[in-house]
Scaffold this motif. Structure first.
Motif, PDB file in Angstrom:
ATOM      1  N   ARG A 118       0.850  -1.193   0.000  1.00 23.21           N
ATOM      2  CA  ARG A 118       0.000   0.000   0.000  1.00 23.21           C
ATOM      3  C   ARG A 118       0.889   1.248   0.000  1.00 23.21           C
ATOM      4  N   PRO A 119       1.529   1.525  -1.122  1.00 26.59           N
ATOM      5  CA  PRO A 119       2.510   2.611  -1.148  1.00 26.59           C
ATOM      6  C   PRO A 119       1.877   4.002  -1.087  1.00 26.59           C
ATOM      7  N   LYS A 120       2.633   4.928  -0.533  1.00 29.37           N
ATOM      8  CA  LYS A 120       2.279   6.344  -0.590  1.00 29.37           C
ATOM      9  C   LYS A 120       2.984   6.927  -1.815  1.00 29.37           C
ATOM     10  N   ILE A 121       2.188   7.383  -2.776  1.00 31.92           N
ATOM     11  CA  ILE A 121       2.718   7.843  -4.062  1.00 31.92           C
ATOM     12  C   ILE A 121       2.536   9.357  -4.175  1.00 31.92           C
ATOM     13  N   ALA A 122       3.595  10.021  -4.613  1.00 32.85           N
ATOM     14  CA  ALA A 122       3.516  11.453  -4.906  1.00 32.85           C
ATOM     15  C   ALA A 122       3.565  11.659  -6.408  1.00 32.85           C
ATOM     16  N   LEU A 123       2.720  12.551  -6.897  1.00 33.08           N
ATOM     17  CA  LEU A 123       2.698  12.870  -8.318  1.00 33.08           C
ATOM     18  C   LEU A 123       3.356  14.235  -8.526  1.00 33.08           C
ATOM     19  N   SER A 159      10.353  14.512   0.257  1.00 35.65           N
ATOM     20  CA  SER A 159      10.286  13.224  -0.425  1.00 35.65           C
ATOM     21  C   SER A 159      10.239  12.048   0.544  1.00 35.65           C
ATOM     22  N   GLN A 160      10.771  12.228   1.763  1.00 30.44           N
ATOM     23  CA  GLN A 160      10.795  11.121   2.718  1.00 30.44           C
ATOM     24  C   GLN A 160       9.399  10.705   3.182  1.00 30.44           C
ATOM     25  N   ASN A 161       8.412  11.516   2.869  1.00 28.89           N
ATOM     26  CA  ASN A 161       7.037  11.204   3.249  1.00 28.89           C
ATOM     27  C   ASN A 161       6.360  10.242   2.279  1.00 28.89           C
ATOM     28  N   PHE A 162       7.073   9.868   1.214  1.00 33.52           N
ATOM     29  CA  PHE A 162       6.478   9.024   0.178  1.00 33.52           C
ATOM     30  C   PHE A 162       7.348   7.799  -0.085  1.00 33.52           C
ATOM     31  N   ASP A 163       6.687   6.712  -0.507  1.00 34.92           N
ATOM     32  CA  ASP A 163       7.417   5.501  -0.886  1.00 34.92           C
ATOM     33  C   ASP A 163       7.958   5.608  -2.306  1.00 34.92           C
ATOM     34  N   VAL A 164       7.279   6.369  -3.141  1.00 35.70           N
ATOM     35  CA  VAL A 164       7.677   6.491  -4.545  1.00 35.70           C
ATOM     36  C   VAL A 164       7.100   7.782  -5.111  1.00 35.70           C
TER      37      VAL A 164
END
Length: 332
Positions: free
Chosen positions: A203-208, A258-263
């Motif tokens: 369940r990754p946290k993804i940033a766009l 960026s550390q708040n996201f997995d990808v």
């Protein structure tokens, strides 16, 4: 105790630094700690490279794959015997080296699809040499997708704490914007979400990342965010995918953010690769998502300017081998 996975390492362009980083990687890190490495390449080229480096690495050619033949005191080569040291000039582009590099990839993919090896790690190729040899591909990613019949695929770069997936790859900058479509962005989001299971992140946290400055500033600096990125993101959210954005790229990649996201999903090549290489150049890894096989690669090219001089750094290859040994192929 189960045997370590067999990981095939394609030798890359024989006129580049591929043979050198393979020899150095075997010496410095002993790939055998993570896997049973098998080089797909040319025995004579590797032996000549070892001699030029002044090493006493034991290198042996094989024609069959059996877990019992691997040993920590010798580097095994699935010898295609398709080029001789006299056929190339180190550091120079040629059709001969491009053809040989392509054939190493063909064999590696064949072995991976047949489950003879756990996955493949590709040493660098030269795209101009590949084209001279009659293979008009912009890079490994597109060639591998065709060889494996992959319909949806993407490039991921991993370096430091960053994982970055690209919506577009090797394109002139003027051609990027027309390729940033609703369908392409949504496809990349879905693939990224699914592929993260291969890294044991279900369940990754993804940033766009946004395409335009200030994420378009409400349409003042571009409309791709409003017309393509936000609708694709919202559609993905409806299916339970944990994605947020689009975030301005000039702040998204700093560590505190960026550390708040997995990808992170980036829109184009340099937008995604500059932060990765700033964070971990020489140690970053290229991963192809969407293939039915595991494939990783180095974060650099053939480096013709230093080929044959003993200056190449094997760090990225070492990291690529480690990652391939522990990755799972899709579907995970």
């Amino acid at each position: 105790m189960e045997p370590l996975p067999i990981v095939a390492i394609t030798m890359g362009d024989p006129a580049g630094i591929g043979p050198e980083i393979i020899i150095k990687g075997w010496q410095e890190e002993r790939f055998g700690r993570e896997c049973q490495p098998l080089v797909i390449g040319d025995l004579k080229i590797l032996q000549e490279t070892a001699r030029s480096l002044g090493t006493n690495v034991r290198i042996e050619g094989i024609t069959r794959i059996d877990a019992s033949i691997f040993s920590p005191d010798r580097l095994l080569v699935f010898d295609l015997d398709n080029i001789a040291p006299t056929d190339i000039k180190v550091g120079k582009i040629s059709a001969a080296s491009g053809r040989a590099a392509a054939e190493y990839i063909f064999k590696g993919v064949e072995l991976a699809l047949a489950k003879k090896v756990h996955g493949i790690v590709t040493a660098p190729i030269n795209k101009e040499a590949l084209n001279l040899a009659g293979y008009p591909y912009p890079g490994h990613t597109e060639l591998l997708a065709e060889l494996t019949d992959a319909q949806d695929y993407a490039m991921m770069m991993i370096g430091g704490q960053l994982r970055i997936v690209l919506v577009t790859t090797h394109l002139p900058l003027r051609e990027v914007c027309p390729k940033i479509t609703y369908n392409q962005v949504l496809k990349t989001i879905n693939l990224t979400h699914r592929a993260m299971e291969c890294f044991n992140i279900p369940r990754p946290k993804i940033a766009l990342a946004a395409l335009n400055p200030h994420a378009g500033e409400g349409g003042l600096f571009g409309t791709e965010e409003k017309q393509c990125l936000i609708p694709a993101m919202e559609e993905a959210q409806k299916t339970g995918i944990g994605i947020t954005g689009p975030y301005p790229a000039d702040t998204l990649f700093q560590p505190s953010r960026s550390q708040n996201f997995d990808v992170i999903i980036a829109m184009y090549h340099d937008q995604g690769l500059i932060p990765v290489k700033m964070a971990a150049f020489g140690r970053a890894v290229n991963v192809t998502l969407g293939l039915p096989i595991v494939r990783t690669s180095v974060d650099h090219g053939t480096a013709y300017d230093i080929a044959g001089k003993g200056l190449a750094n094997p760090g990225s290859l070492i990291e690529a081998v480690k990652l391939a040994a522990h990755m799972k192929p899709l579907p995970c």
